[in-house]
Design an enzyme around this catalytic site. Structure first.
Site, mmCIF file in Angstrom:
data_model
loop_
_atom_site.group_PDB
_atom_site.id
_atom_site.type_symbol
_atom_site.label_atom_id
_atom_site.label_comp_id
_atom_site.label_asym_id
_atom_site.label_seq_id
_atom_site.Cartn_x
_atom_site.Cartn_y
_atom_site.Cartn_z
ATOM 1 N N ARG A 261 -3.710 -2.183 -7.098
ATOM 2 C CA ARG A 261 -2.892 -3.380 -7.307
ATOM 3 C C ARG A 261 -2.315 -3.860 -5.983
ATOM 4 O O ARG A 261 -1.911 -3.059 -5.146
ATOM 5 C CB ARG A 261 -1.781 -3.094 -8.314
ATOM 6 N N GLY B 34 2.348 6.943 -6.426
ATOM 7 C CA GLY B 34 1.150 7.513 -7.028
ATOM 8 C C GLY B 34 0.069 6.453 -6.971
ATOM 9 O O GLY B 34 0.020 5.673 -6.023
ATOM 10 N N ASP C 31 -8.155 6.498 -3.632
ATOM 11 C CA ASP C 31 -7.494 7.799 -3.538
ATOM 12 C C ASP C 31 -6.944 7.980 -2.132
ATOM 13 O O ASP C 31 -7.693 7.931 -1.153
ATOM 14 C CB ASP C 31 -8.468 8.926 -3.879
ATOM 15 N N HIS D 251 8.233 2.968 -14.374
ATOM 16 C CA HIS D 251 8.376 4.347 -13.896
ATOM 17 C C HIS D 251 9.810 4.846 -14.096
ATOM 18 O O HIS D 251 10.282 5.726 -13.389
ATOM 19 C CB HIS D 251 7.997 4.475 -12.403
ATOM 20 N N ASN E 176 1.567 11.793 -22.649
ATOM 21 C CA ASN E 176 1.658 10.711 -21.672
ATOM 22 C C ASN E 176 0.267 10.097 -21.568
ATOM 23 O O ASN E 176 -0.572 10.559 -20.788
ATOM 24 C CB ASN E 176 2.135 11.261 -20.326
ATOM 25 N N ARG F 62 5.348 8.678 -23.935
ATOM 26 C CA ARG F 62 5.712 7.735 -22.894
ATOM 27 C C ARG F 62 5.125 6.377 -23.259
ATOM 28 O O ARG F 62 3.933 6.258 -23.542
ATOM 29 C CB ARG F 62 5.137 8.181 -21.553
ATOM 30 N N GLU G 106 8.149 13.866 -15.543
ATOM 31 C CA GLU G 106 8.340 12.879 -16.595
ATOM 32 C C GLU G 106 8.271 13.520 -17.977
ATOM 33 O O GLU G 106 9.014 13.132 -18.890
ATOM 34 C CB GLU G 106 7.288 11.774 -16.471
ATOM 35 N N GLY H 69 2.714 11.917 -7.078
ATOM 36 C CA GLY H 69 1.605 12.576 -6.381
ATOM 37 C C GLY H 69 1.549 12.354 -4.894
ATOM 38 O O GLY H 69 1.426 13.295 -4.106
ATOM 39 N N ILE H 70 1.652 11.100 -4.452
ATOM 40 C CA ILE H 70 1.605 10.786 -3.019
ATOM 41 C C ILE H 70 2.927 11.113 -2.354
ATOM 42 O O ILE H 70 2.967 11.724 -1.284
ATOM 43 C CB ILE H 70 1.235 9.303 -2.818
#
Length: 394
Positions: free
Chosen positions: A238, A207, A279, A179, A7, A90, A381, A327-328
């Site tokens: 973003r 994430g 982060d 995703h 990935n 990926r 994934e 992750g989040i």
């Protein structure tokens, strides 16, 4: 069969080696901060666990480092590259060209390269991973699994933009979605958990990149990311949804070039632009200390997610479950709490005590009275890519 999964991100490479069809992980690891100071690799197998910082200038360097670890006399798990029968990659953007997993050919590589303009942070790195893997593992079949493929079931009324028809017909400008590997994996887990043949689920992938998918009866029917992985939710760097008139104003009245606006919206906005931090762990820590910018950014982040929950509930005419992942989504009890707050009208009621507990497996964090299940499902994934690669090779 031994299948290596790669990935390749913009500055990282996640990897896992599977024995299929048993789906047994032989080793795994991560190369991160490629091309930056303090590059690092982590690696775990039954023989060895290591973490070290060293200079890794390019993705090619990182992939060669991974290969050397796999075949290392002490830490390795294979004796030669020929033991790898397939490498699953990926690939972020498959456009309208790739609606399913494919074996890599010269033609496939050329098409991935052409699509790089739609995902400039990802497709070049994905392609580099394929090219280097062909050199290192020449006997292995190279398999491309596309993030956009799961979203090919989105109906035309959802994927078509309200611009002249020629842009879709001649230039393939439409909603593609991203995703997809993650959304497919966790939605299937949610359907299995619910035990329902007919289901309406919203999967929320949070994430550094963020997206949501409306999944009706196992199929993607709408998605927050569009032509490129930039709009929708507020992300790490973003901006997500923005009025296009802002871009024209920046160029025509503020003197920005289009290149500068692109960099601003992709790399300098989102949570970074709002707080100075990209982060979420740093942002939550600062918010807890009273940082008003960080507190507002968290509220804005959750509000955007809530809006899409409302929209997708309407689009599917109902809702059985929402799923937090990545992750989040898996680790931030703060975001989950903010998102689920004041959604009682939709039947979404969070159990605060369950939300505080961390588990590695799927968990239901909704109150017993909640009409909608609130699920936290760790995404995988790499396993999904391994499954699809094995099915194709078999």
């Amino acid at each position: 069969m031994q299948i290596l999964i790669l990935n390749s991100g913009s500055s990282s490479i996640k990897f896992q080696l599977f024995t299929m069809p048993e789906a047994k992980v032989i080793c795994s690891g991560l190369v991160e901060r490629i091309g930056l100071e303090q590059s690092k690799i982590t690696y775990t197998s039954k023989n060895e666990s290591l973490e070290k910082e060293q200079k890794i200038d390019t993705h090619k360097d990182g992939l060669h480092l991974i290969a050397s670890l796999l075949m290392d006399a002490k830490a390795g798990v294979i004796q030669s590259a020929s033991e790898i029968q397939a490498v699953g990659h990926r690939v972020v953007h498959g456009g309208s060209t790739f609606a399913k997993t494919v074996e890599v050919t010269e033609e496939v590589k050329e098409k991935i390269k052409k699509l790089s303009s739609l995902a400039p942070l990802h497709n070049p790195a994905n392609l580099e991973g394929i090219i280097v893997a062909e050199e290192i593992f020449p006997a292995a079949k190279q398999i491309a699994v596309f993030d956009t493929a799961f979203h090919q079931t989105i109906p035309v009324e959802a994927y078509k933009y309200a611009i002249p028809n020629s842009f879709l017909e001649e230039n393939n400008i439409r909603v593609y979605g991203f995703h997809g590997t993650s959304h497919k994996y966790v939605s299937e887990k949610a359907i299995e958990f619910l035990g329902k043949e007919q289901s309406k689920i919203i999967t929320i992938h949070l994430g550094n990149g963020c997206s949501m998918t409306a999944v009706k009866n196992g199929k993607s029917v709408d998605h927050t990311l569009g032509f490129a992985p930039m709009n929708g939710l507020i992300m790490g760097t973003r901006c997500g949804d923005i009025d296009p008139a802002v871009i024209f104003y920046m160029v025509n009245s503020l003197g920005y070039s289009l290149s500068e606006v692109n960099t601003l919206l992709q790399k300098e906005s989102g949570m970074l632009g709002l707080t100075g931090y990209s982060d979420l762990r740093d942002i939550e820590s600062e918010a807890a200390k009273g940082n008003l910018d960080c507190q507002l950014a968290l509220q804005m982040n959750a509000y955007r997610i809530q809006k899409y929950i409302g929209a997708y509930t309407a689009a599917m005419n109902g809702l059985d479950a929402i799923v937090f992942t990545a992750g989040i989504g898996e680790n931030s009890k703060v975001i989950r709490n903010l998102v689920c707050k004041d959604l009682g009208f939709f039947g979404i009621e969070l159990d605060a005590d369950k939300n505080d507990i961390r588990f590695k497996d799927i968990r239901d964090i909704s109150l017993p009275a909640s009409r909608v299940k609130i699920l936290v499902i760790p995404t995988n994934e790499e396993l999904e890519i391994a499954k699809q690669s094995f099915e194709l090779v078999s």
